[in-house]
Motif scaffolding. Structure first.
Motif, PDB file in Angstrom:
ATOM      1  N   PHE A   1      34.750  38.381  54.541  1.00  0.00           N
ATOM      2  CA  PHE A   1      35.440  38.646  55.804  1.00  0.00           C
ATOM      3  C   PHE A   1      36.949  38.768  55.619  1.00  0.00           C
ATOM      4  CE2 PHE A   1      37.272  37.658  59.945  1.00  0.00           C
ATOM      5  CZ  PHE A   1      36.504  38.476  60.773  1.00  0.00           C
ATOM      6  N   VAL A   2      37.522  37.962  54.768  1.00  0.00           N
ATOM      7  CA  VAL A   2      38.980  37.949  54.576  1.00  0.00           C
ATOM      8  C   VAL A   2      39.340  38.887  53.430  1.00  0.00           C
ATOM      9  CG1 VAL A   2      40.958  36.531  53.934  1.00  0.00           C
ATOM     10  CG2 VAL A   2      39.198  35.598  55.438  1.00  0.00           C
ATOM     11  N   GLY A   3      40.153  39.862  53.737  1.00  0.00           N
ATOM     12  CA  GLY A   3      40.562  40.844  52.737  1.00  0.00           C
ATOM     13  C   GLY A   3      40.127  42.237  53.145  1.00  0.00           C
ATOM     14  N   SER A   4      40.998  43.221  52.925  1.00  0.00           N
ATOM     15  CA  SER A   4      40.682  44.604  53.269  1.00  0.00           C
ATOM     16  C   SER A   4      41.202  45.528  52.174  1.00  0.00           C
ATOM     17  CB  SER A   4      41.318  44.975  54.606  1.00  0.00           C
ATOM     18  OG  SER A   4      41.008  46.297  54.971  1.00  0.00           O
ATOM     19  N   PRO A   5      40.295  46.215  51.462  1.00  0.00           N
ATOM     20  CA  PRO A   5      38.838  46.180  51.542  1.00  0.00           C
ATOM     21  C   PRO A   5      38.281  44.796  51.175  1.00  0.00           C
ATOM     22  CG  PRO A   5      39.589  48.072  50.259  1.00  0.00           C
ATOM     23  CD  PRO A   5      40.754  47.175  50.440  1.00  0.00           C
ATOM     24  N   ALA A   6      37.024  44.583  51.551  1.00  0.00           N
ATOM     25  CA  ALA A   6      36.395  43.284  51.310  1.00  0.00           C
ATOM     26  C   ALA A   6      36.163  43.051  49.822  1.00  0.00           C
ATOM     27  CB  ALA A   6      35.064  43.215  52.062  1.00  0.00           C
TER      28      ALA A   6
ATOM     29  N   TYR B   1      27.688  51.257  41.456  1.00  0.00           N
ATOM     30  CA  TYR B   1      27.139  50.630  40.242  1.00  0.00           C
ATOM     31  C   TYR B   1      25.649  50.424  40.500  1.00  0.00           C
ATOM     32  CZ  TYR B   1      26.346  47.119  36.594  1.00  0.00           C
ATOM     33  OH  TYR B   1      25.861  46.419  35.513  1.00  0.00           O
ATOM     34  N   GLY B   2      24.818  51.351  39.995  1.00  0.00           N
ATOM     35  CA  GLY B   2      23.410  51.336  40.386  1.00  0.00           C
ATOM     36  C   GLY B   2      23.337  51.631  41.871  1.00  0.00           C
ATOM     37  N   GLU B   3      22.738  50.711  42.637  1.00  0.00           N
ATOM     38  CA  GLU B   3      22.683  50.850  44.093  1.00  0.00           C
ATOM     39  C   GLU B   3      23.795  50.069  44.787  1.00  0.00           C
ATOM     40  OE1 GLU B   3      20.593  52.936  45.669  1.00  0.00           O
ATOM     41  OE2 GLU B   3      20.081  53.507  43.605  1.00  0.00           O
ATOM     42  N   GLN B   4      24.630  49.395  43.997  1.00  0.00           N
ATOM     43  CA  GLN B   4      25.655  48.516  44.553  1.00  0.00           C
ATOM     44  C   GLN B   4      26.970  49.264  44.758  1.00  0.00           C
ATOM     45  OE1 GLN B   4      25.612  45.001  45.307  1.00  0.00           O
ATOM     46  NE2 GLN B   4      27.599  45.552  46.168  1.00  0.00           N
ATOM     47  N   PRO B   5      27.492  49.331  46.012  1.00  0.00           N
ATOM     48  CA  PRO B   5      28.813  49.944  46.206  1.00  0.00           C
ATOM     49  C   PRO B   5      29.917  48.990  45.758  1.00  0.00           C
ATOM     50  CG  PRO B   5      27.953  49.154  48.308  1.00  0.00           C
ATOM     51  CD  PRO B   5      26.869  48.920  47.281  1.00  0.00           C
ATOM     52  N   LEU B   6      30.971  49.543  45.171  1.00  0.00           N
ATOM     53  CA  LEU B   6      32.131  48.778  44.740  1.00  0.00           C
ATOM     54  C   LEU B   6      33.392  49.513  45.196  1.00  0.00           C
ATOM     55  CD1 LEU B   6      31.165  48.025  41.013  1.00  0.00           C
ATOM     56  CD2 LEU B   6      30.975  46.443  42.938  1.00  0.00           C
ATOM     57  N   VAL B   7      34.478  48.769  45.351  1.00  0.00           N
ATOM     58  CA  VAL B   7      35.772  49.367  45.687  1.00  0.00           C
ATOM     59  C   VAL B   7      36.817  48.822  44.722  1.00  0.00           C
ATOM     60  CG1 VAL B   7      37.546  49.694  47.439  1.00  0.00           C
ATOM     61  CG2 VAL B   7      35.152  49.563  48.130  1.00  0.00           C
ATOM     62  N   ALA B   8      37.609  49.725  44.159  1.00  0.00           N
ATOM     63  CA  ALA B   8      38.747  49.332  43.324  1.00  0.00           C
ATOM     64  C   ALA B   8      40.023  49.810  44.005  1.00  0.00           C
ATOM     65  CB  ALA B   8      38.623  49.928  41.927  1.00  0.00           C
ATOM     66  N   ARG B   9      41.075  48.997  43.919  1.00  0.00           N
ATOM     67  CA  ARG B   9      42.381  49.347  44.484  1.00  0.00           C
ATOM     68  C   ARG B   9      43.338  49.589  43.322  1.00  0.00           C
ATOM     69  NH1 ARG B   9      44.703  46.883  49.346  1.00  0.00           N
ATOM     70  NH2 ARG B   9      43.177  45.233  49.091  1.00  0.00           N
ATOM     71  N   VAL B  10      43.890  50.815  43.220  1.00  0.00           N
ATOM     72  CA  VAL B  10      44.755  51.151  42.087  1.00  0.00           C
ATOM     73  C   VAL B  10      46.042  51.783  42.595  1.00  0.00           C
ATOM     74  CG1 VAL B  10      42.761  51.504  40.571  1.00  0.00           C
ATOM     75  CG2 VAL B  10      43.759  53.463  41.763  1.00  0.00           C
ATOM     76  N   ALA B  11      47.054  51.795  41.736  1.00  0.00           N
ATOM     77  CA  ALA B  11      48.307  52.477  42.053  1.00  0.00           C
ATOM     78  C   ALA B  11      48.085  53.990  41.974  1.00  0.00           C
ATOM     79  CB  ALA B  11      49.388  52.047  41.072  1.00  0.00           C
ATOM     80  N   PRO B  12      48.866  54.779  42.731  1.00  0.00           N
ATOM     81  CA  PRO B  12      48.719  56.240  42.665  1.00  0.00           C
ATOM     82  C   PRO B  12      48.938  56.756  41.248  1.00  0.00           C
ATOM     83  CG  PRO B  12      50.105  55.611  44.521  1.00  0.00           C
ATOM     84  CD  PRO B  12      49.890  54.368  43.704  1.00  0.00           C
ATOM     85  N   ARG B  13      48.029  57.606  40.793  1.00  0.00           N
ATOM     86  CA  ARG B  13      48.109  58.189  39.440  1.00  0.00           C
ATOM     87  C   ARG B  13      47.054  59.281  39.335  1.00  0.00           C
ATOM     88  NH1 ARG B  13      45.575  53.177  35.869  1.00  0.00           N
ATOM     89  NH2 ARG B  13      43.891  52.674  37.295  1.00  0.00           N
TER      90      ARG B  13
END
Length: 363
Positions: A234-239, A320-332
């Protein structure tokens, strides 16, 4: 101002539904405390119990050391700001601000003094003769805040006061409320379902789910050390990313998932993980701690599905397989969607949770 104390406060409705279950905490004198959680979690019910608008089924509520369970709302010395501005359309701003004081029998000179002070604090001096229809949404919300301000109460209660505003106004009003709190040193209890609002405004945050308090802590402590899976998600965006699997330690820590093994290296917090070897756990990793690798051993490989550039950062939506993931990166420069990325984990920032109870391991 005053401290507010809740001791095993409970709300049970006639149909047996438990709206709030045994809430116990103290709001310090001058503190801005935020109640946050999804719809139906009990945060507004809890606020209305403090206000006296909901009866208390069990437990004790004290304001400034005085038990107020059976005290009428008007005698609790609190002021409430609602989601709906509830301004009188036929009255001017000045009349709306002073109407509550007039009903309480204050003399006109005192009403004028308090209205002038509130208008100056909220930068409404030029709008005192205007009616609500002539005001912007932000100005109407400031009038609603000012109506509470002129009361000079012991405690301010704010029930999702910004939810009717657009995103830009919400941001500016968040700053306004934070400034107002610093200026007044007032005790404030603020309800919201928006965890960004909670993180930016609250000195401490109470996270609720299903009427039960999940965790009470400072914003960054909630973010960095969530007590359970609910708070982590719940805490954090994206989760926070959450991966379920079996924990192993054979020449290095790994998490065996349905899609393959994830290398966890040698995390500094691994001593607390030892009793969990061979058991099902949930691995938590914040988006900023999951990064594409140009070289070195990858913890896992995932397919890039969508890129979301938002200016100063880019969100990588991965699978990752059926698991969604989100990564936060600097613009590049980044690969095209459909590419497979090698990803590394910040091992010192990994979180581990009991897959059954959801409780944080090593808390």
């Amino acid at each position: 101002m005053a401290a507010v104390r809740l001791d095993q406060l409970r709300k049970v409705y006639p149909n047996g539904h438990v709206g709030v279950a045994d809430a116990s905490f103290e709001i310090a004198d001058g503190e801005l405390l935020v109640l946050v959680g999804p719809s139906g979690c009990g945060k507004t019910t809890l606020l209305r119990m403090v206000a006296g608008l909901e009866s208390i089924s069990d437990g004790t509520l004290s304001i400034d050391g005085r038990v107020v369970n059976e005290v009428a709302p008007k005698d609790r010395d609190i002021a409430m700001v609602f989601q709906n501005y509830a301004l009188y359309p036929h009255m001017t701003v000045a009349e709306n601000l002073g109407f509550g004081l007039k009903l309480r029998g204050h003399k006109q000179a005192e009403i004028d003094r308090r209205v002038a002070a509130a208008a100056k604090t909220l930068e409404l001096e030029a709008r005192l003769a205007a009616r609500p229809a002539a005001l912007s949404g932000g100005q109407r919300q400031r009038v609603a805040l000012g109506r509470a301000l002129v009361r000079e109460p012991k405690v301010f209660l704010l029930d999702e006061p910004l939810s009717n505003l657009d995103a830009k106004l919400r941001l500016s009003m968040r700053v306004e409320i934070a400034r107002l709190h610093r200026q007044l040193g007032a005790t404030m209890v603020y309800v919201t379902h928006d965890q960004i609002e909670a993180m930016t405004l609250g000195q401490r945050i109470v996270v609720l789910d299903g009427g039960v308090i999940q965790q009470i802590d400072t914003p960054m402590a909630l973010y960095e050390q969530p007590a359970n899976l609910f708070v982590a998600g719940f805490v954090g965006s994206p989760a926070m990313n959450q991966l379920r699997g079996t924990l192993h330690c054979e020449g290095g820590w790994t998490l065996a998932t349905a899609h393959g093994a994830i290398a966890l290296g040698e995390p500094p917090q691994a001593a607390a993980w030892l009793p969990w070897r061979g058991r099902e756990v949930v691995l938590g990793i914040r988006p900023e701690h999951l990064q594409p690798l140009e070289a070195g051993a990858a913890a896992l490989h995932a397919r890039l599905e969508v890129l979301e550039p938002v200016g100063n950062e880019v969100f990588l939506n991965l699978r990752y397989g059926e698991q969604p993931l989100v990564a936060r990166v600097a613009p590049r420069a980044l690969p095209e969607p459909g590419s497979t990325l090698a990803l590394g984990l910040a091992v010192e920032r990994l979180h581990l949770f009991d897959a059954v109870s959801g409780a944080r391991i090593g808390a």
